[in-house]
Design a protein around this motif. Structure first.
Motif, short mmCIF file in Angstrom:
data_model
loop_
_atom_site.label_atom_id
_atom_site.label_comp_id
_atom_site.label_asym_id
_atom_site.label_seq_id
_atom_site.Cartn_x
_atom_site.Cartn_y
_atom_site.Cartn_z
N UNK A 322 38.73 58.11 66.74
CA UNK A 322 37.51 58.08 65.93
C UNK A 322 37.70 57.14 64.73
N UNK A 323 36.59 56.93 64.03
CA UNK A 323 36.61 56.06 62.86
C UNK A 323 36.07 56.81 61.65
N UNK A 324 36.79 56.74 60.56
CA UNK A 324 36.36 57.38 59.32
C UNK A 324 35.48 56.41 58.53
N UNK A 325 34.53 56.96 57.79
CA UNK A 325 33.65 56.13 56.98
C UNK A 325 34.36 55.59 55.76
N UNK A 326 34.06 54.34 55.43
CA UNK A 326 34.62 53.70 54.24
C UNK A 326 33.53 52.89 53.56
N UNK A 327 33.45 53.00 52.23
CA UNK A 327 32.42 52.29 51.46
C UNK A 327 33.08 51.30 50.52
N UNK A 328 32.68 50.04 50.62
CA UNK A 328 33.11 49.01 49.68
C UNK A 328 32.00 48.81 48.66
N UNK A 329 32.33 48.92 47.38
CA UNK A 329 31.31 48.99 46.34
C UNK A 329 31.55 47.93 45.27
N UNK A 330 30.46 47.29 44.86
CA UNK A 330 30.46 46.41 43.69
C UNK A 330 29.75 47.16 42.58
N UNK A 331 30.45 47.40 41.48
CA UNK A 331 29.89 48.18 40.37
C UNK A 331 29.25 47.27 39.34
N UNK A 332 28.19 47.79 38.71
CA UNK A 332 27.54 47.03 37.63
C UNK A 332 28.35 47.13 36.34
N UNK A 333 29.22 48.13 36.26
CA UNK A 333 30.06 48.31 35.07
C UNK A 333 31.42 47.64 35.28
N UNK A 334 32.16 47.53 34.19
CA UNK A 334 33.48 46.91 34.27
C UNK A 334 34.45 47.75 35.08
N UNK A 335 34.19 49.06 35.13
CA UNK A 335 35.05 49.97 35.88
C UNK A 335 34.18 50.98 36.61
N UNK A 336 34.54 51.29 37.84
CA UNK A 336 33.76 52.21 38.67
C UNK A 336 33.79 53.62 38.09
N UNK A 337 32.60 54.22 37.95
CA UNK A 337 32.49 55.61 37.49
C UNK A 337 32.78 56.52 38.67
N UNK A 338 34.05 56.81 38.88
CA UNK A 338 34.48 57.54 40.07
C UNK A 338 33.97 58.98 40.07
N UNK A 339 34.00 59.64 38.91
CA UNK A 339 33.55 61.04 38.83
C UNK A 339 32.05 61.14 39.11
#
Length: 419
Positions: A322-339
């Motif tokens: 199977x294949x797990x989902x993965x998301x590649x993200x470009x954030x508008x902020x200088x650092x991704x708001x992970x929480x």
């Protein structure tokens, strides 16, 4: 016109037939690299006529706003060709700009425009202005408008008619939203079927006697389009993997589009079945027994204000099929708001469809186009050193993503740790 110029057609046109090649273009999204595709005068004329007459009912007073490249396959007939056949006019913008879109439409009095799915997503991500609907636009044409933003898009920009269409590059079956229904690519007059698809074996499901099995009434399946006898004789269908034989009866031949569609209820439609485009077969991944639409997951993540671009895809997990989902993200902020992103994913995406991995794309800058290339991302997968970007993982039972380091990566590869 100067007197020494003739108002008749050039003599060279006498030697041009409808079956001759009108133009060629490269499709960069095919496996194995770009593929040269040819468009005949007949196909170009028919599709342009569909758009100008049946789909949009264009008049000479209409003016098109075109901000998409003319080398896009659909832009040629839905834009240039439709304008020529209708005798209307066109304003050709140098490029697509979210900030200039409405202002240029107002300035040049455009009554319709051509769109792509990513273009509509970008426009909806812009700050809402109270006068967005105050513009001369009445209709638009294109493909890829997501169902979840369809009505909001029309209301925000005051659009009466959305001429959504669908068609494979090879052009064996086209769908047009001629009845102006919401959230649909319309109907197709050519024989076709929505077949069940096995996402593990990557093939059309067959039943008793080897015949292909149809999907249930509103179930997602792969689109197969029957080809006529002339096409069958001109193409070596037996050696082309895109063609499926003995679909419903012995001796028939269907073209496998590789696209997933499902029938939708649009109300009264003259008994014509209407469909919604779901995505490409490769846009789906199967994880823990569930078929996951990467397009729907991407749409849910894209709605976060701090997310500028998002591309969701499946990555192979060692020791499974199977294949797990993965998301590649470009954030508008200088650092991704992970929480904050973790909370949004937990609240808006079912647990079985949540991406197992996140990758924060950094250093994309001016090289970014209107869509993120997924083939390179799939190849790099979830390796923690992928192009220097941080990769995060959602462990089983956890609510927040954590950084994927080299040690945990090796445990996943060796099967010691589970996703």
């Amino acid at each position: 016109m100067p007197s020494d110029y003739s108002d008749g057609n050039p003599l060279e046109t006498n030697d041009i037939n409808m079956d001759d090649v009108a133009y060629c273009y490269f499709n960069p999204e095919t496996a194995g690299g770009p593929k040269l595709l040819k468009v005949t005068h007949d196909k170009f004329h028919r599709l342009s006529h569909y758009v100008s007459s049946a789909l949009l009912d264009l008049r000479k007073k209409d003016r098109m706003y075109l901000c998409l490249p003319l080398y896009y396959a659909n832009t040629m007939f839905s834009g240039f060709g439709a304008v020529v056949l209708s005798g209307s006019s066109m304003f050709l913008s140098r490029d697509f700009s979210e900030s200039k879109f409405i202002s240029e439409i107002r300035e040049y009095g455009a009554s319709w425009f051509a769109y792509s799915g990513s273009m509509c997503n970008s426009l909806m991500d812009q700050k809402v202005m109270i006068d967005d609907h105050e513009n001369p636009i009445t209709k638009c044409v294109g493909s890829g408008l997501r169902a979840d933003i369809w009505v909001k898009f029309k209301q925000r920009y005051g659009i009466d008619k959305v001429g959504e269409f669908y068609g494979a590059d090879e052009g064996y079956g086209w769908f047009f939203n001629l009845l102006n229904k919401d959230k649909t690519v319309g109907f197709c007059t050519r024989n076709h079927m929505i077949a069940k698809y096995d996402f593990i074996e990557n093939r059309v499901v067959t039943g008793y006697g080897g015949w292909c099995r149809k999907s249930k009434k509103y179930e997602t399946g792969v689109l197969l389009v029957e080809i006529d006898e002339e096409t069958f004789l001109n193409i070596d269908c037996d050696r082309n993997s895109k063609f499926v034989h003995n679909v419903l009866r012995r001796g028939d031949c269907y073209f496998n589009t590789g696209d997933l569609l499902r029938r939708v209820d649009v109300g009264f439609s003259f008994l014509l079945n209407h469909y919604e485009f779901v995505g490409r077969v490769e846009d789906y991944c199967r994880w823990k027994g569930a078929n996951i639409s990467t397009i729907e997951v991407s749409g849910a993540i894209d709605s976060v204000d701090s997310v500028e671009y998002c591309c969701v895809y499946g990555v192979a997990i060692p020791g499974t099929n199977e294949r797990a989902g993965m998301a590649a993200i470009v954030s508008t902020d200088s650092e991704l708001d992970l929480d904050g992103l973790s909370r949004h994913i937990n609240e808006n995406i079912p647990h079985y469809a949540r991406p197992v991995f996140l990758r924060e794309l950094r250093g994309v800058g001016e090289k970014r186009t209107m869509r993120i290339e997924s083939e390179v991302l799939k190849y790099e997968a979830f390796h923690p050193n992928s192009a220097g970007d941080p990769v995060f993982i959602l462990r089983p039972g956890a609510e927040n993503y954590q950084l994927l380091d080299a040690e945990l990566y090796q445990d996943l590869i060796s099967g010691v740790a589970k996703c």
